[in-house]
Design a protein around this motif. Sequence first.
Motif, PDB file in Angstrom:
ATOM      1  N   GLU A 370       0.820  -1.220   0.000  1.00 56.53           N
ATOM      2  CA  GLU A 370       0.000   0.000   0.000  1.00 56.53           C
ATOM      3  C   GLU A 370       0.852   1.268   0.000  1.00 56.53           C
ATOM      4  O   GLU A 370       0.459   2.290  -0.555  1.00 56.53           O
ATOM      5  CB  GLU A 370      -0.949   0.007   1.204  1.00 56.53           C
ATOM      6  N   ALA A 372       3.814   1.654  -1.393  1.00 56.97           N
ATOM      7  CA  ALA A 372       4.315   1.866  -2.754  1.00 56.97           C
ATOM      8  C   ALA A 372       3.188   2.358  -3.657  1.00 56.97           C
ATOM      9  O   ALA A 372       3.387   3.234  -4.509  1.00 56.97           O
ATOM     10  CB  ALA A 372       4.912   0.578  -3.308  1.00 56.97           C
ATOM     11  N   PHE A 374       0.583   4.142  -2.777  1.00 58.81           N
ATOM     12  CA  PHE A 374       0.331   5.558  -2.491  1.00 58.81           C
ATOM     13  C   PHE A 374       1.441   6.436  -3.083  1.00 58.81           C
ATOM     14  O   PHE A 374       1.179   7.504  -3.640  1.00 58.81           O
ATOM     15  CB  PHE A 374       0.226   5.801  -0.982  1.00 58.81           C
ATOM     16  N   TYR A 375       2.660   5.975  -2.988  1.00 52.28           N
ATOM     17  CA  TYR A 375       3.791   6.745  -3.535  1.00 52.28           C
ATOM     18  C   TYR A 375       3.583   6.996  -5.028  1.00 52.28           C
ATOM     19  O   TYR A 375       3.710   8.125  -5.509  1.00 52.28           O
ATOM     20  CB  TYR A 375       5.079   5.963  -3.287  1.00 52.28           C
ATOM     21  N   LEU A 376       3.217   5.920  -5.762  1.00 50.69           N
ATOM     22  CA  LEU A 376       2.989   6.063  -7.202  1.00 50.69           C
ATOM     23  C   LEU A 376       1.820   7.002  -7.482  1.00 50.69           C
ATOM     24  O   LEU A 376       1.888   7.861  -8.361  1.00 50.69           O
ATOM     25  CB  LEU A 376       2.711   4.696  -7.823  1.00 50.69           C
ATOM     26  N   ARG A 377       0.740   6.835  -6.712  1.00 50.82           N
ATOM     27  CA  ARG A 377      -0.437   7.685  -6.938  1.00 50.82           C
ATOM     28  C   ARG A 377      -0.137   9.142  -6.613  1.00 50.82           C
ATOM     29  O   ARG A 377      -0.624  10.053  -7.281  1.00 50.82           O
ATOM     30  CB  ARG A 377      -1.611   7.178  -6.098  1.00 50.82           C
ATOM     31  N   SER A 378       0.681   9.363  -5.586  1.00 46.35           N
ATOM     32  CA  SER A 378       1.006  10.739  -5.205  1.00 46.35           C
ATOM     33  C   SER A 378       1.822  11.431  -6.290  1.00 46.35           C
ATOM     34  O   SER A 378       1.973  12.636  -6.292  1.00 46.35           O
ATOM     35  CB  SER A 378       1.775  10.760  -3.886  1.00 46.35           C
ATOM     36  N   ARG A 379       2.350  10.628  -7.226  1.00 49.70           N
ATOM     37  CA  ARG A 379       3.078  11.217  -8.351  1.00 49.70           C
ATOM     38  C   ARG A 379       2.204  11.325  -9.589  1.00 49.70           C
ATOM     39  O   ARG A 379       2.684  11.604 -10.681  1.00 49.70           O
ATOM     40  CB  ARG A 379       4.325  10.370  -8.671  1.00 49.70           C
ATOM     41  N   GLY A 380       0.915  11.014  -9.395  1.00 47.56           N
ATOM     42  CA  GLY A 380      -0.021  11.207 -10.489  1.00 47.56           C
ATOM     43  C   GLY A 380      -0.381   9.950 -11.258  1.00 47.56           C
ATOM     44  O   GLY A 380      -1.132   9.993 -12.225  1.00 47.56           O
ATOM     45  N   VAL A 381       0.169   8.811 -10.866  1.00 49.50           N
ATOM     46  CA  VAL A 381      -0.141   7.571 -11.583  1.00 49.50           C
ATOM     47  C   VAL A 381      -1.501   7.053 -11.085  1.00 49.50           C
ATOM     48  O   VAL A 381      -1.669   6.827  -9.895  1.00 49.50           O
ATOM     49  CB  VAL A 381       0.939   6.500 -11.330  1.00 49.50           C
ATOM     50  N   PRO A 382      -2.470   6.877 -11.993  1.00 53.77           N
ATOM     51  CA  PRO A 382      -3.793   6.413 -11.560  1.00 53.77           C
ATOM     52  C   PRO A 382      -3.706   5.061 -10.849  1.00 53.77           C
ATOM     53  O   PRO A 382      -2.828   4.255 -11.144  1.00 53.77           O
ATOM     54  CB  PRO A 382      -4.582   6.279 -12.871  1.00 53.77           C
ATOM     55  N   GLU A 383      -4.647   4.839  -9.946  1.00 48.80           N
ATOM     56  CA  GLU A 383      -4.578   3.673  -9.066  1.00 48.80           C
ATOM     57  C   GLU A 383      -4.387   2.354  -9.821  1.00 48.80           C
ATOM     58  O   GLU A 383      -3.550   1.531  -9.464  1.00 48.80           O
ATOM     59  CB  GLU A 383      -5.836   3.597  -8.204  1.00 48.80           C
ATOM     60  N   ARG A 385      -3.306   1.770 -12.880  1.00 50.84           N
ATOM     61  CA  ARG A 385      -2.007   1.721 -13.551  1.00 50.84           C
ATOM     62  C   ARG A 385      -0.910   1.445 -12.523  1.00 50.84           C
ATOM     63  O   ARG A 385       0.017   0.676 -12.755  1.00 50.84           O
ATOM     64  CB  ARG A 385      -1.773   3.052 -14.272  1.00 50.84           C
ATOM     65  N   LEU A 389       1.635  -1.695 -12.420  1.00 48.64           N
ATOM     66  CA  LEU A 389       3.097  -1.517 -12.334  1.00 48.64           C
ATOM     67  C   LEU A 389       3.674  -2.368 -11.209  1.00 48.64           C
ATOM     68  O   LEU A 389       4.714  -3.005 -11.364  1.00 48.64           O
ATOM     69  CB  LEU A 389       3.432  -0.055 -12.046  1.00 48.64           C
ATOM     70  N   LEU A 390       2.971  -2.382 -10.076  1.00 48.97           N
ATOM     71  CA  LEU A 390       3.477  -3.124  -8.923  1.00 48.97           C
ATOM     72  C   LEU A 390       3.371  -4.635  -9.147  1.00 48.97           C
ATOM     73  O   LEU A 390       4.236  -5.398  -8.718  1.00 48.97           O
ATOM     74  CB  LEU A 390       2.747  -2.710  -7.649  1.00 48.97           C
TER      75      LEU A 390
END
Lengths: 424, 252
Positions: A370, A372, A374-383, A385, A389-390
């Motif tokens: 979770e 990681a 959130f980190y990706l989403r906080s950079r603008g990557v939609p949930e 996607r 990626l993970l």
Amino acid sequence: MTLPQAKLDQLSARIAGLHFPSTGWQGKARGAALERLSAMGLPVRRDEYWRYTDPAKLVAPQPQAEVWGGEVAFDEIDALKVVFVDGMFDAEASDDLTMSGVEISRLAEAVTDLHWAAEIYGELETKGQYPAQRPFAALGSAFATDGLLIRVTGKADRPVAVIYRSSSNTSDVNLHHCVKVEEGAEITLLESGDAAARLLTVMEVDVAKGARFHHVRAQGRSHQRIVNTHVFARIAEEATFKSFTASINGVMTRNEAVLDIVGDDAVAHVAGASVGDGSDFHNDDTVFITHAAERCESRQVYKKVLKNGATGVFQGKILVKPGAQKTDGYQISQSLLLDGDSQFLAKPELEIYADDVKCSHGSTSGAIDETALFYLRSRGVPERRAQSLLVLAFLAEALAEIEEEALAEDLRLRLENWLDRHEG
Amino acid sequence: MLKINNLHVKLEEEEKVILRGVDLEVEAGKVHAIMGPNGSGKSTLSYVLSGRDGYEVTDGSATLEGEELLEMEPEERAAAGLFLAFQYPVEIPGVGNMTFLRTALNAQRKARGEEEISAGDFLKLVREKAASLKIDADMMKRPVNVGFSGGEKKRNEILQMALLEPKMCILDETDSGLDVDAMKLVSEGVNALRDEGRAFLVITHYQRLLDHIRPDVVHIMANGRIVKTGGPELALEVEKNGYADILSEVEA
């Protein structure tokens, strides 16, 4: 020891009506296989290596499955293509079976004259019956209707791609391949496609001194696929054996690999990535690696992504025989459970009879990280996607086992597409 | 730019109130600093603004250029121009740093209706930004933050900020775990991004980061509230006397 009546009945129902060529060298080998099979009977749930996987779908006399008729993996890869449709060789769709440094013949055509494959056919399978029995492999040796006999004498300049197709919802196919990679020779063998409603394969691979064998296989995308594969390999000194399987969907997939490392300084890697969605999904990797020589390296890397009640199984063993000093054995099996309903059953085993070895094994089940996410989403990557990626990142360690990047990329894309289709 | 009104936040899982009415406004072009003792709610504020799970907003609001932030998904906040430089940047094995940066940049562009950046243009852009932060090619090839030193992780945060060009940057204890040289490098990276259209909220325990990133306004946070606001001299006062004096003065 006599078999219980139930096992005997089960066996006779299963093999009734199967093709059994009884002439020539094959007749002898097949006869011996049938004897092995009759002594073992077919497995039941109580058998040690069938506790996590119910063999019923493999035992049932008649399979029924809707098969995927779409595109298969590796279609962009330049390879010598050999096509089987419902287990029948399709000459029209296949390439000419000639290639520099590689001799290819078909099992169905090598019935009478003595063939080089006589030394391998059923032999490696027989060795692989101990200490754990593999009755379906003996069944495959006895009743295979066709398969490829590939002898590699030089460095093959492109892969041989076996493409399986199916047009029938009731096809029940037994294929048996033998591959002999002679000293210093090299080949890459690809397998892709859903062959039948039910497919049973045995592949025996003899890798001679300094030779290299690469095997990359894609199983998918039929949701109802029933498949049981076996790879038996004998790996000589300084030889390299690598096998990778991507498995997508299917109600019963059992992939067994039995690797015998018999020469010093050899390398044997097996790996797999599988993805499944739904409570019908069942995917089992059963691996047995024997180190019988010094300074050899083996790796088992298996990753499974499971959701909506899917089941993944891993049974992996490293056996280090007395005298197999400086063995380097590594085994990892991991599952990513995308919900609380899915399950991963793992049975990692080490059995070591040498005192100077390095062996490690690990098995884990986990959810998406979770933090990681959130980190990706906080950079603008939609949930979604970010989740894909993970998941791909989770599979990356297994995919990294594929040497040829174009093959790895092909499978990565297929897995990514699966994730897109199974979002949410 | 960023307006926070009477923000009350508790933990979702337990009855623990962390923010008790935060009021704060950061104007475009300005750098605000928030200082405060451990447990005062500084990091929680940054997480709530960026949309992390586990917190419940019980009252109040937060807007970015007039848009209600708290209703948005984390990725929507990012696309709207909010950026949080993490106190503990997350390691993501298996995802290459390059892939990560490009995916993030293109996702934000797409969300804003802009065209995706081409592979060639991206490479040029990232090389240029990475060079000024002394991030080498090897760090770009490795998985996100995996095997990075503390300083490398923080530089990677600033690189993301430089690439994504957010309007509102929140730096959560970016100075923690940095030696003097790394702090200088990171601060230079931040200062290079200072711009009339961009605002910063710098969360820190210590005054030393503020020697490098000079704030326009300094807030002191304690017990879930902003208890005192002043100019840069307030940070010096904290450095000299600690928080105790200020807090007792506020309580008095």
